[in-house]
Design a protein around this motif. Structure first.
Motif, short mmCIF file in Angstrom:
data_model
loop_
_atom_site.label_atom_id
_atom_site.label_comp_id
_atom_site.label_asym_id
_atom_site.label_seq_id
_atom_site.Cartn_x
_atom_site.Cartn_y
_atom_site.Cartn_z
N ARG A 224 -0.47 -6.97 -0.93
CA ARG A 224 -0.76 -6.21 0.45
C ARG A 224 0.51 -5.81 1.16
NH1 ARG A 224 -4.98 -6.61 -2.19
NH2 ARG A 224 -7.02 -7.39 -1.28
N TRP A 225 0.34 -4.69 1.88
CA TRP A 225 1.59 -3.97 2.65
C TRP A 225 1.20 -4.10 4.23
CZ3 TRP A 225 3.62 1.95 2.10
CH2 TRP A 225 4.69 1.83 2.90
N PHE B 88 -0.81 2.68 -2.47
CA PHE B 88 0.96 2.75 -2.72
C PHE B 88 1.36 2.49 -4.28
CE2 PHE B 88 0.34 -1.76 -1.06
CZ PHE B 88 0.93 -2.52 -1.76
N ILE B 89 0.43 1.62 -4.82
CA ILE B 89 1.06 1.12 -6.19
C ILE B 89 1.58 1.94 -7.09
CG2 ILE B 89 0.36 -0.22 -8.26
CD1 ILE B 89 1.29 -2.16 -6.24
N SER B 90 0.48 3.14 -7.22
CA SER B 90 1.08 4.25 -8.07
C SER B 90 2.28 5.06 -7.70
CB SER B 90 -0.32 5.28 -8.16
OG SER B 90 -0.51 5.90 -7.10
N ILE C 261 9.51 -2.03 -10.21
CA ILE C 261 9.97 -3.30 -10.98
C ILE C 261 10.46 -4.45 -9.95
CG2 ILE C 261 12.21 -3.70 -12.38
CD1 ILE C 261 10.08 -2.11 -13.94
N PRO C 262 11.41 -3.89 -9.17
CA PRO C 262 11.65 -4.93 -7.97
C PRO C 262 10.50 -5.51 -7.33
CG PRO C 262 12.36 -3.02 -7.26
CD PRO C 262 11.94 -2.69 -8.67
N LEU C 263 9.68 -4.66 -7.03
CA LEU C 263 8.13 -5.23 -6.50
C LEU C 263 7.52 -6.27 -7.15
CD1 LEU C 263 6.25 -5.14 -4.02
CD2 LEU C 263 5.09 -3.05 -4.91
N VAL D 1 -1.75 -12.97 -12.19
CA VAL D 1 -0.83 -11.78 -11.60
C VAL D 1 -0.99 -10.49 -12.32
CG1 VAL D 1 1.42 -11.41 -10.88
CG2 VAL D 1 0.85 -13.80 -10.66
N ASN D 2 -1.09 -9.36 -11.68
CA ASN D 2 -1.35 -8.22 -12.60
C ASN D 2 0.25 -7.60 -12.68
OD1 ASN D 2 -4.30 -7.16 -12.20
ND2 ASN D 2 -3.94 -8.17 -10.31
N LEU D 3 0.15 -6.99 -13.99
CA LEU D 3 1.45 -6.33 -14.31
C LEU D 3 1.37 -4.98 -14.41
CD1 LEU D 3 2.90 -8.53 -17.36
CD2 LEU D 3 3.49 -8.71 -15.01
N SER D 4 2.46 -4.27 -14.06
CA SER D 4 2.45 -2.66 -14.39
C SER D 4 2.95 -2.30 -15.95
CB SER D 4 3.57 -2.08 -13.32
OG SER D 4 3.85 -0.93 -13.65
N VAL D 5 2.54 -1.32 -16.35
CA VAL D 5 3.11 -0.66 -17.41
C VAL D 5 4.47 -0.87 -17.56
CG1 VAL D 5 2.72 1.64 -17.01
CG2 VAL D 5 2.80 0.86 -19.48
#
Length: 570
Positions: free
Chosen positions: A347-348, A361-363, A372-374, A401-405
């Motif tokens: 959350r932000w 905000f993730i996209s 990457i740093p987030l 924990v969710n990962l980004s591509v």
């Protein structure tokens, strides 16, 4: 003797003028030609007799005759003839010349005629024209460039201000996935594709319109004097339709699509820059809705773009200023009701806008490269919290924990090793969640990466299963431990036969290949009962607990469930 000297002098003069690369002529005071040298005849493509009988003006280009006659008349008033103009030869070829002419006076200081020179300046003029062309045209495609487009747009704006009935439109084009063609077929083929695209665009516009290459794979079309936006839409549709057929480059068929943003003339815009900005915004809107489409600008798009820019600026500061927080949502055993584990959810905490959902905000963070740093911060913070809980409760509590591509393609293993070294957690209690689309994008490399993750005693979960690509045939080849049924299938599960069929299929599939299954978005007791009856072991959703801050999640873990914690609150 005097006559002989004059004759010899005249012969010497003629001999001299016939051997210099400058046209020379003499006329009487009425501009009747008395003498013309050979070079002048060659320049004009006329014989000496033609010039003397028909007049030297006959060889001048039709568009330059009026101004040349004007200067010829002015010389009688004492104005020096000094002019650049064109000759048009009988074969229709054209040369540029620099002409000078001075009066000749008799002994009484009266004009008895004129003498002039004509110098061929075609090379200089052509060089100047080429320089000017280069300054306003793209070197690769020959199309107009941004500078020329800006000039044309400013003129169109001024024209519309004078006459409100005048309309124009701008189409902003960006080729979809052009980088892939450059990377796979080479930059030479990419350049040829750009040239082919330029020719295609020129085939769809009129003489009054202009096609422009802004740079890279971006093009603009300016349509002038149109009746309405429908004409611009038709051009956009024709371009998109034409690109459905392949372009043949180096005997290879190459398919390319383009996203097009359309904007029309408006009194609210003051300059070319704002028009291009709006067309660009519309183009990105088209790109977001899919490849090979067009979108028409509206003012809301601009406000959204401004909001997006502000969010990008805020995101850059958010990580440094510790504005992100993690919430933790329990994953519950449907049979016993006990908490099996939790999922970490970002959350932000924005200082002005409050709590912002990751959906907003993730996209953007992914596009900016901030993911990457987030993502590393999320992993590190989540593992630190998991280590604390495992020691506090002396239990093999699990956390996902969710990962980004983008994380998959950027030093993930090294990051995991560093985090696991810093925070001691029990084996097989950390789960990394990926989506189906992440698997399909590059199956072999992703598969190899997942096996390396498994070697570190980390579980793998496929999130939102059933919503993306169909990867049923790949599952047995992957080291996947858990399938998560997407909340869209769980919603109205007890009433929707289609959702029931898909959910039951996923449960049966997971059991047949030895995987656990978790249902997301459980919000009603009827959904829990249906899932439990059909063999689903675990559930997650607001029916069991909302996402919780670390302190509150600790209290819930102490009580065993969110419901028990609620009972004890004063």
């Amino acid at each position: 003797m005097v006559e002989q000297n004059l004759r010899e002098s005249e012969e010497s003069y003629i001999h001299l003028t016939n051997h210099i690369p400058v046209g020379v002529f003499k006329t009487d005071k009425d501009f009747n030609c008395l003498y013309v040298n050979k070079y002048c005849c060659e320049l004009m493509g006329l014989s000496e007799q033609q010039i003397k009988t028909e007049g030297w003006l006959m060889g001048i280009h039709p568009e330059d005759k009026e101004k040349t006659i004007h200067w010829t008349n002015s010389i009688k008033k004492g104005v020096i003839f000094d002019l650049e103009y064109r000759f048009q030869r009988p074969d229709k070829s054209i040369i540029w010349v620099f002409g000078q002419c001075l009066p000749e006076y008799d002994d009484h200081q009266k004009v008895r005629g004129y003498i002039g020179t004509v110098t061929n300046i075609s090379d200089r003029i052509l060089a100047e024209q080429q320089l000017k062309h280069n300054a306003f045209h793209d070197k690769l495609t020959g199309l107009a460039n941004r500078d020329l487009l800006t000039q044309r747009l400013e003129l169109a704006i001024q024209k519309q201000k004078r006459d409100h009935n005048v309309r124009f439109a701008v189409l902003f084009l960006d080729l979809d996935n052009f980088k892939i063609i450059n990377d796979s077929l080479g930059h030479s083929t990419g350049d040829k594709l750009l040239v082919a695209m330029a020719k295609l665009l020129q085939g769809f516009i009129r003489e009054i319109d202009i096609a422009v290459r802004l740079g890279g794979d971006e093009f603009v079309v300016l349509l002038e004097d149109i009746d309405g936006i429908q004409e611009a839409i038709v051009v956009a549709q024709r371009i998109i339709q034409a690109l459905k057929s392949p372009l043949v480059l180096d005997n290879k068929e190459v398919f390319i699509q383009t996203s097009i943003g359309i904007t029309t003339s408006s009194e609210r815009r003051e300059n070319a820059e704002s028009i291009l900005r709006d067309a660009d915004i519309a183009m990105y809107k088209a790109k977001q809705s899919g490849k090979g489409k067009y979108a028409i600008f509206d003012p809301i798009m601009h406000s959204q773009a401004v909001e997006r820019l502000q969010m990008e600026n805020d995101l850059r500061n958010a990580l440094e200023n510790n504005q992100f927080i993690l919430n933790y949502q329990p994953v519950v055993n449907l049979k016993s009701g006990s908490i099996e584990g939790l999922e970490a959810l970002i959350r932000w905490q924005h200082p002005q806008k409050g709590l912002i959902s990751p959906l907003k905000f993730i996209s953007i963070a992914e596009e900016m490269g901030l993911i990457i740093p987030l993502g590393e911060w999320i992993l590190d913070t989540a593992c630190q919290q998991l280590s604390i809980w495992q020691k506090q409760f002396n239990s093999p509590l699990k956390l996902s924990v969710n990962l980004s591509v983008k994380q998959l393609n950027y030093c993930l293993i090294e990051t995991l090793d560093n985090i696991l070294f810093r925070h001691q957690i029990l084996p097989n209690t950390l789960t990394l969640e990926i989506t189906e689309s992440m698997l399909i994008e590059n199956f072999e490399s992703t598969s190899n990466l997942l096996y390396k993750i498994k070697e570190r005693n980390i579980s793998i979960s496929i999130d939102d299963f059933g919503t993306g690509y169909s990867c049923f045939s790949y599952l047995h080849r992957l080291p996947v431990d858990i399938l998560k049924i997407d909340r869209s299938f769980v919603h109205n599960l007890e009433l929707n036969g289609h959702n029931q069929l898909i959910t039951e299929s996923i449960i049966v599939l997971s059991k047949s290949i030895g995987m656990s299954v978790i249902a997301e978005g459980v919000e009603a007791v009827e959904q829990k009962i249906w899932l439990q009856r059909h063999g689903c072991s675990f559930g997650q959703g607001y029916f069991f607990s909302p996402p919780l801050l670390p302190l509150l999640a600790t209290m819930v873990l102490q009580k065993g469930s969110y419901q028990e914690y609620i009972k004890t609150r004063p």
